[in-house]
Each structure stands twice: as structure tokens, then as C-alpha cells.
Enzyme design. Structure first.
Site, PDB file in Angstrom:
ATOM      1  N   ASP A 168      -1.479 -52.124 -85.836  1.00  0.00           N
ATOM      2  CA  ASP A 168      -2.296 -51.433 -84.828  1.00  0.00           C
ATOM      3  C   ASP A 168      -1.490 -51.332 -83.536  1.00  0.00           C
ATOM      4  O   ASP A 168      -0.410 -51.901 -83.419  1.00  0.00           O
ATOM      5  CB  ASP A 168      -3.575 -52.265 -84.633  1.00  0.00           C
ATOM      6  CG  ASP A 168      -4.581 -51.575 -83.732  1.00  0.00           C
ATOM      7  OD1 ASP A 168      -4.527 -50.336 -83.611  1.00  0.00           O
ATOM      8  OD2 ASP A 168      -5.420 -52.280 -83.139  1.00  0.00           O
TER       9      ASP A 168
ATOM     10  N   GLU B 176       1.389 -47.112 -80.878  1.00  0.00           N
ATOM     11  CA  GLU B 176       1.728 -45.769 -80.324  1.00  0.00           C
ATOM     12  C   GLU B 176       3.044 -45.807 -79.556  1.00  0.00           C
ATOM     13  O   GLU B 176       3.720 -44.778 -79.548  1.00  0.00           O
ATOM     14  CB  GLU B 176       0.591 -45.284 -79.436  1.00  0.00           C
ATOM     15  CG  GLU B 176      -0.672 -44.907 -80.205  1.00  0.00           C
ATOM     16  CD  GLU B 176      -1.396 -46.113 -80.813  1.00  0.00           C
ATOM     17  OE1 GLU B 176      -1.331 -47.190 -80.194  1.00  0.00           O
ATOM     18  OE2 GLU B 176      -1.976 -45.971 -81.890  1.00  0.00           O
TER      19      GLU B 176
ATOM     20  N   ASP C  73     -10.086 -45.351 -82.931  1.00  0.00           N
ATOM     21  CA  ASP C  73     -11.348 -45.853 -82.365  1.00  0.00           C
ATOM     22  C   ASP C  73     -12.359 -44.737 -82.144  1.00  0.00           C
ATOM     23  O   ASP C  73     -12.517 -44.219 -81.031  1.00  0.00           O
ATOM     24  CB  ASP C  73     -11.064 -46.585 -81.054  1.00  0.00           C
ATOM     25  CG  ASP C  73     -10.225 -47.824 -81.291  1.00  0.00           C
ATOM     26  OD1 ASP C  73     -10.161 -48.287 -82.448  1.00  0.00           O
ATOM     27  OD2 ASP C  73      -9.632 -48.326 -80.320  1.00  0.00           O
TER      28      ASP C  73
HETATM   29  C1  GLC Z   1      -7.832 -51.366 -81.497  1.00  0.00           C
HETATM   30  C2  GLC Z   1      -7.989 -50.857 -82.916  1.00  0.00           C
HETATM   31  C3  GLC Z   1      -9.236 -51.438 -83.531  1.00  0.00           C
HETATM   32  C4  GLC Z   1      -9.173 -52.964 -83.474  1.00  0.00           C
HETATM   33  C5  GLC Z   1      -8.970 -53.435 -82.043  1.00  0.00           C
HETATM   34  C6  GLC Z   1      -8.752 -54.936 -81.955  1.00  0.00           C
HETATM   35  O1  GLC Z   1      -8.824 -50.874 -80.687  1.00  0.00           O
HETATM   36  O2  GLC Z   1      -7.984 -49.470 -82.972  1.00  0.00           O
HETATM   37  O3  GLC Z   1      -9.372 -50.980 -84.852  1.00  0.00           O
HETATM   38  O4  GLC Z   1     -10.330 -53.517 -84.012  1.00  0.00           O
HETATM   39  O5  GLC Z   1      -7.839 -52.788 -81.470  1.00  0.00           O
HETATM   40  O6  GLC Z   1      -7.650 -55.340 -82.657  1.00  0.00           O
END
Ligand code: GLC
Length: 823
Positions: free
Chosen positions: A431, A434, A507
Site C-alpha cells: 500500500d 504512489e 480508498d
Molecule cells: C490506506 C489504504 C487502505 C488501508 C489504510 C491503512 O488508506 O488504501 O486500504 O486500510 O491505508 O493501512
């Protein structure tokens, strides 16, 4: 020649004048703005041509253009403003020299042509306009509206590079990966710069991923353009000027591939031949997954897992979001919440759950933390232009970030997963890649990157960072798991990312609008070469009610990646959280996913092996019908099942359009004619689904997780048609790479019916033999009374019609042909 050059110059001057006027207005509004001289330079007349093998070099005396014949249907164009090409390197393209049967260069008075069997690239001498023509029809598919142009970048060196093509009045555009508005891109402007877009909105741009590949459809034919450039890039589809389609970037080379159709499906398949397909995922990865930010401590994780089993709702994977870590330090455990992770993972595995954990790129600056220490000692973290470390705040606080564009760093990072793999973690979720940084959004432009030896600033590496992270994760896991198929999921990526992981759309929000956005996003990703995609079912932020959640589960049943996920500040979000009737409906749809597992798995194989997209929007099914260029609700999963998600609150019915052919309503078995709209039942227990007449849809018994039961017999659902249809059925071990050595079973069924008979033929390819011996048949829609069934010429004594009027019987799985005849 003179005259036309003059004219060309005039156009250029006008364009510059417009920009200068805009700058002057800006300057008057804000006197501190420094006026930047804009000198866009354009290619002028062609003066010279040279040929080296499959490459042709054209020059206007200073600038050079290389046109390379990649295959019969693909050509690549590159521009070197002062005659010197950049060294050849691409993170996206794996296969730049494909099979070409024949090609040749010809010179005419006004143009050069390079032709293959299928297409001709025309280079006009007078103004260097490049166009692509389909040989068969002599139709111009794509042509320059202005010569390629560029502008020097004084600050960073290199050029801003631009291409402008003609946009035809009836032309429509698709693809471009991660965009949140309508499927058809016409009339819009886009930017690619991977962005952490929490709670993004309809049409918000840019989002998390960069796929600079689009397809154009006009005159019933399709082509594609893949602009392989990792810098911030832009696309305009007739917005700025209805007659122009342009793409440009803040740096790098103007390098693009023309990819011919004539069908959209051909374009996408050819794009995948350049950038690769998704490897076969482990079979469990296409089951249902349950996620939340976060399930902790251990007792909560187990409560959720047991909640599935006690309610008989199938589920294959449970996710641990950032809270499983010690202070958000990657590759550590919070021992208070998870005192013995190995035991927990084993216990979860005993009841059929795989554990997937999150790993982010931000590494906490902490000299007592082994990952930080190793990274620091080995110089693995990104640095600014003046050698300071790139530092930013993410979940763990102050962090530094590995340079995933460095192969040594990727190798190191891949090895860090050893302990997680050893204790039984089955998949990894990357995650924030980017890369996301709190406050500033991302890294500053001056951060340096290794870029696999072709060094560059963050301007060049930003859009590729996430893909290189998941690549390193995938490759690392593959080694550590001793060639079992890894499961990885990533948020950010670039063209070609499909080789390393699946993706979720980030998200999203628990609203009906987001259900619609997600439906379009998954279809768009699928036709942009990234088919293993899904949304956070239920919406990440906000609160869905039972109806919205159930509609999302229904749509998610036909998302290639099916995972429910929600933010930590929302109410519980499991398939049973909304009570009845929702729990039962959710169960029914998740069960349907597992019943259809052999079909879904076969569609993944068709993608992996042949490059077919998994989800196919209506425009791909019938591109010749312009009204379909605007239809974005319905899609097929593979080419046999038509899915019509219900996207309206309170709906009890909906209008669906069925493409050419005949279709069976999956729920009622009613046979419907294609090429028209139908008004069908869509109350909360139903999401309209249709099966193409003539299909063979293999079905497994419902399991609580993949591999729970031995498959003793496979149910073949066969839908009668009075024409011929082919279907695929793929099986293998489900978790190894043996399929690369032909250890799989690929069955092809050919079904052909007429007024009094139905013929089913089977051919079997590959070296894998499934354990079961029997097929059970469920044949729908026979228009005659059955008199006789022969299996490989032996008459079958046992068969019957069930209460739905379907023909039921059994046969050995190795049959070659079955004839059903009647009166
Ligand atoms: C980001 C991700 C989400 C995750 C969060 C905490 O917002 O997109 O899916 O739950 O981080 O790690």
C-alpha cells in the site's frame, strides 16, 4: 515545399502566441510570476531516411524519428529532438521484437511508407506527419494533426514532448487504466501522476495508477496507442479542441506504440503481448477475501474467521492491516496483539484461511530497527539531489524510503519477506506506494533514483515506484515460496504492473455513486491490461446500509478480485453485519462465486495464456454499434456470462441490453434475444445475470474455501443453442508454476444444436489429469423431447428431466462426443 513550411510555421506561432497571452494574463494577475519563454519546436520536412533491420530512421536535418516494426500489427515511433535517442529501456515492455512476416519501405513523391501485411505507416515528406493505415480497407486509423513537437526544459534538462493526432467527429476512446468517470473518454482531459486519492470523487484525476494506453474506435474499427513514458503525462481526447487528440509528458522520450485492431479485443491482446499478462494466481486468491483496517488482536481475527465458518459463508483469506506491526514498522509484529503469529496463522490455516499482511514502503527512522539499519548501512534509501535522505512522515512517523528502482534494493526487499513466509503468511498487500507522504503528498521532484542504471529524478521514477515495489515483493515471494504462486496486491502501478500483482481501486466511499464508479473502474482496468482488479466491497470510508452492501457483494462476485474492506472508524462490515435478508443473500452470492470457480479460473487462464481481458465492456462486445460506446453498466465476465449490476437504491427491476446472439436468464432460464433491451427482475435477491446460449459452464460443489473438498464430479451446465459455440475449461494444481511446463488440462467444448439434436464435443490438451472421473450434466433449453443419448457411440441408459425441465445425466470425463437426439 516552401509554402507548406511557411504554413506550418504559422500554426506554431499561433500556438505559442496563445500560451504567451495566457502567461501574460497570469503575470498581470500575479506580477511576481516570471515570464518563461516558450519555444515549441516542431519537426519540419523529411530530408533523409535510413534503414537498419526492422528500424527506419527519418530525419529533418536535426531531429530524428525512429519507426520500428514490432509485429505485423504493431509499430513503435520514437523522437530524438536533436538526433540522439535515449538508451533503450522500458519497465513496461517485455517483448519489443515480435514475429513479423514481412515488411518493406517504399518512397513516393510526397511520402514514405513502411508496410507490413496488415498495416502501413505513412510519413509525409512535406511536414513529417505520421499516419497509420489499415491495408485491408485502406482506412486511415490514426494520423498526426501536427508534427511531433517538444520544448526544452531549462531546469531539469531534456524536453517536454508532445504528439497531436486528429480526432474524428465520430471517434470514441477507452482505456487509460485508473480513471473514475465515464467509460468513454471522449471530450475529457487526463493526467497521470500516481496519487493517494483518499475518498476520491467521480471524475477526480489523477488517481493511484498510470496506464498510458488508450484505444480509439471509429468507422467500426479499433486501434490503440501506448505512450510508454513514466513522467507526468497528459491526454486530451477532443476537449481542448474537438478535432485533436493529444498526449504529452513533462520529460522523457516521445515514444509510442501504434497497435492495430480492428477489434478492440485484438488491440488489448496485442497490448498484452507487449507488456505481459497476469501470471496464474493461486486458486485461493480468486475466492472471497475479508479485510478491515484493522482486525486485531488475535482474538478478533479468530472471531471473524470463525464467524464465517459458523455461518457457512465461504471465505479464503483474512487480512492484517498496519496494526499487526510494532509501531507500524514493516516486517515486525505487535506482540501484545499477536503474541505467537506462527501459531495463529497455523490455526487459521487449519480452518481454511490464508493470511495476507500489509507492507508499506515507508521505513521508520530508528537505529534500533533492523530493516532501517540494513537499508541505511547499504545505502538503499532514496536521496535528494544534494544527497540528503528523502524523509517524510507516514504511519510510523518519520520515514525513509527504499529506492525500488534499484535492482539491488529490490533483491534485498524481496528477501525481507523470509520470516513472514516461514511463519506461513500466504500473501502480501503493498500500500501507500504512489509513493504517499503525509502533508506533501509525495516525494519532491529532485529525489534521485537508480532507475535500473538509467538514473533519473523523481519526475521520471514517481509513476514507476509502486510497480517496482510490488515487483520486488512478487519476485521475492516467488523465490521464498519455492516456486509456489505468490499472491500480491498493490495500490499504485504503471503499465505492465499486471505481471506482478493484482490491484484494488483504493480508498472508495460507501455510496451508490461509488458502486457505479467501481463498476466502471474494474471494466476500464480490464481493457487497459490490468484485469485482476477489485474495489473495496462496501466502500472504504462511510457507512453502507444492508442494501448497498449486498448490491456490492453481488457486483463483487463478478469482480476478478473479490475483497470486502473498510476503514477502522466505520461499523463492522462482514457479510452478516446487516442481518436478514442480507446475510442469506450475501451467502448465496459468495457461494455462487465458489460454484463458478472452475469457470472463473478458466477465464483467468484465457487471460494469462491468450491475453483476453477478464471483464469485457459492451463496447468490446459490439464495437460497431455506436450506442454501445456509451453503455457502461453491463459487462461480460469472460465471454459467457453477462453481468448487469444493480446500481440504484430501491431497484426491483432494471433494463439490460443483451448483445448479439441468444441469452438465458441465469435465474429463470428464460431464453432472450440479443441485440435489444429487456426489462428484467432485479429485486434484492437477484442481480441480473445471463448466460450465452451454447455455453458450457463448469461448476464445483460449494466449498467454504478453495480445496476444502475433493471434487468428485464436475457439473457441466450446458445451454442449448441452435448455432455453434466453443467453451474452455482449465484445471491444474492451482498453486504451482507447473502450467509453464504444460502440466495443466485445457478442455475445449464445442456445442452445436439443431431442431432435433445437440452435439457436444470435447478435446483435451495438456499433461494434467484431474482426480475426479465423472461429469454430471445439466442441460438447459432443449427444444425437443429426448429420445436417445450416446456417449462416444455407446447408448446411455440413464437420464432424466428434472423439475426445471433440464436434462440430467452423467458420463465419464474423457468423452470425445455426446449426441443427444430427440423427437
Ligand atoms: C490506506 C489504504 C487502505 C488501508 C489504510 C491503512 O488508506 O488504501 O486500504 O486500510 O491505508 O493501512
Amino acid at each position: 515545399m516552401e509554402e507548406i513550411n511557411e504554413k506550418g510555421k504559422e500554426i506554431k506561432d499561433n500556438e505559442n502566441i496563445q500560451e504567451i497571452v495566457e502567461q501574460t494574463i497570469q503575470h498581470l494577475n500575479n506580477p511576481v510570476t516570471v515570464l518563461k519563454p516558450i519555444v515549441k519546436k516542431y519537426l519540419s520536412a523529411v530530408t533523409k531516411v535510413l534503414n537498419e533491420g526492422n528500424k527506419f530512421f527519418f530525419s529533418d536535418g536535426d531531429a530524428k524519428v525512429e519507426i520500428r516494426v514490432v509485429s505485423d500489427e504493431i509499430m513503435r515511433v520514437r523522437l530524438a529532438p536533436h538526433g540522439v535517442f535515449l538508451e533503450e529501456f522500458s519497465y513496461a515492455v517485455k517483448n519489443v521484437d515480435q514475429k513479423v512476416t514481412t515488411f518493406c519501405l517504399e518512397e513516393f513523391e510526397d511520402k514514405y511508407t513502411i508496410s507490413t501485411n496488415t498495416i502501413t505507416c505513412v510519413v509525409r515528406k512535406q511536414d513529417f506527419h505520421i499516419s497509420f493505415v489499415e491495408n485491408r480497407s485502406q482506412m486511415v486509423m490514426s494520423q498526426d494533426q501536427a508534427p511531433m513537437h517538444w520544448e526544452e526544459n531549462v531546469e531539469f534538462g531534456g524536453y517536454y514532448v508532445y504528439a497531436t493526432k486528429t480526432c474524428l467527429p465520430e471517434e470514441n476512446f477507452f482505456g487509460l487504466g485508473d480513471k473514475s468517470g465515464n467509460l468513454n473518454l471522449r471530450g475529457r482531459h487526463f493526467q497521470n501522476w500516481n496519487t493517494d486519492a483518499y475518498s476520491f470523487a467521480w471524475d477526480q484525476d489523477p488517481l493511484y495508477r498510470t496506464i498510458p494506453f488508450y484505444t480509439g474506435v471509429h468507422d467500426q474499427s479499433a486501434y490503440g496507442i501506448f505512450f510508454d513514458n513514466t513522467f507526468r503525462s497528459y491526454f486530451d481526447f477532443g476537449k481542448e479542441d474537438v478535432n485533436k487528440t493529444s498526449f504529452w509528458a513533462d520529460g522523457g522520450e516521445l515514444q509510442y506504440y501504434y497497435i492495430h485492431g480492428p477489434h478492440l479485443m485484438d488491440v488489448v491482446k496485442r497490448y498484452q503481448s507487449l507488456t505481459g499478462t497476469h501470471p496464474m494466481p493461486p486458486k485461493w486468491a480468486i475466492g472471497y477475501h475479508q479485510c478491515r483496517w484493522s482486525y486485531y488482536p488475535e482474538s478478533k481475527v479468530k472471531e471473524i474467521a470463525e464467524g464465517f465458518r459458523s455461518r457457512n459463508i465461504p471465505c479464503d483469506a483474512i487480512y492484517l492491516d498496519i496494526d499487526y506491526m510494532d509501531g507500524y514498522r514493516c516486517f515486525t509484529w505487535n506482540k501484545k496483539y499477536f503474541p505467537d503469529p506462527k501459531r495463529m496463522i497455523k490455526e487459521l490455516s487449519n480452518i481454511g484461511f490464508k493470511t495476507v499482511v500489509m507492507i508499506d514502503p515507508g521505513i521508520k527512522v530508528d537505529d534500533n530497527y533492523w530493516v532501517f539499519k540494513e537499508g541505511k548501512e547499504n545505502n538503499y534509501f532514496c536521496r535528494r539531489s544534494d544527497d540528503y535522505f528523502m524523509e517524510g512522515h507516514v504511519w510510523p512517523g518519520r520515514c525513509q524510503f527504499p529506492d525500488f528502482t534499484n535492482p539491488t534494493v529490490r533483491e534485498w526487499w524481496g528477501g525481507l519477506y523470509k520470516e513472514l513466509v516461514d511463519i506461513g503468511v500466504a500473501g502480501v498487500w503493498n500500500d501507500m506506494n504512489e509513493p504517499a507522504v503525509f502533508g506533501s503528498g509525495t516525494f519532491p521532484n529532485d529525489v534521485r533514483h537508480n532507475f535500473d542504471g538509467y538514473r533519473g529524478s523523481h519526475r521520471k521514477a514517481h509513476n514507476i515506484y509502486g510497480m517496482q515495489m510490488v515487483r520486488s515483493t512478487y519476485d521475492g515471494l516467488k523465490k521464498l515460496m519455492r516456486n509456489k504462486r505468490p499472491f500480491t496486491i498493490t495500490r499504485a502501478g504503471y503499465a505492465g504492473m499486471q505481471r506482478y500483482g493484482c490491484v484494488w481501486t483504493g480508498d472508495n466511499v460507501a455510496t451508490w455513486e461509488h458502486l457505479r464508479i467501481g463498476n466502471i473502474q474494474c471494466q476500464r482496468m480490464s481493457v487497459s491490461g490490468v484485469p485482476f482488479c477489485g474495489t473495496d466491497i462496501g466502500g472504504f470510508s462511510g457507512e453502507p446500509d444492508g442494501e448497498l452492501f449486498t448490491r456490492w457483494i453481488q457486483m463483487g462476485t463478478f469482480s476478478p478480485f473479490m475483497r470486502a474492506h473498510s476503514a477502522g472508524d466505520t461499523a463492522e462490515r462482514e457479510p452478516w453485519s446487516f442481518g436478514e435478508p442480507f446475510t442469506s443473500i450475501n451467502r448465496k452470492f459468495i457461494e455462487l462465486r465458489y460454484r463458478l470457480m472452475p469457470y472463473i479460473y478458466s477465464v483467468f487462464w484465457e487471460h494469462h495464456r491468450y491475453g483476453f481481458p477478464i471483464l469485457r465492456p459492451m463496447v468490446m462486445l459490439e464495437q460497431d454499434k455506436v450506442s454501445n460506446h456509451y453503455r457502461e453498466d453491463e459487462f461480460t465476465f469472460g465471454d459467457k456470462i453477462m453481468v448487469c449490476p444493480v446500481l440504484e437504491q430501491g431497484a426491483i427491476s432494471r433494463i439490460v441490453y443483451l448483445p448479439k446472439g441468444k441469452w438465458y436468464n441465469f435465474w429463470t432460464q428464460e431464453l432472450l434475444e440479443g441485440e435489444k433491451e429487456h426489462h428484467v427482475q432485479a429485486s434484492i435477491e437477484i442481480m441480473p445475470l445471463f448466460v450465452r446460449a451454447g455455453s458450457v459452464i463448469p461448476e464445483y460443489p460449494v466449498m467454504q474455501y478453495v480445496g476444502e473438498k475433493n471434487v468428485e464430479e464436475v457439473l457441466l451446465n450446458i445451454y442449448y443453442a441452435d448455432y455453434e459455440v466453443n467453451s474452455f475449461f482449465f484445471e491444474d494444481h492451482g498453486d504451482t508454476f507447473a502450467y509453464e511446463q504444460d502440466i495443466y488440462s485445457e478442455k475445449k467444448f464445442r456445442v452445436r444444436g439443431d431442431e432435433k439434436s445437440l452435439l457436444i464435443e470435447q478435446t483435451i490438451d495438456g499433461l494434467y489429469t484431474p482426480n475426479y472421473e465423472w461429469y454430471c450434466y445439466n442441460i438447459t433449453g432443449l427444444p425437443f423431447t429426448v429420445k436417445k443419448i450416446t456417449v462416444d457411440e455407446q447408448e446411455l441408459s440413464e437420464f432424466h428431466m428434472d423439475l426445471q425441465g433440464n436434462l440430467r445425466f452423467k458420463s465419464n470425463k474423457n468423452f470425445a462426443d455426446i449426441r443427444i437426439s430427440g423427437i
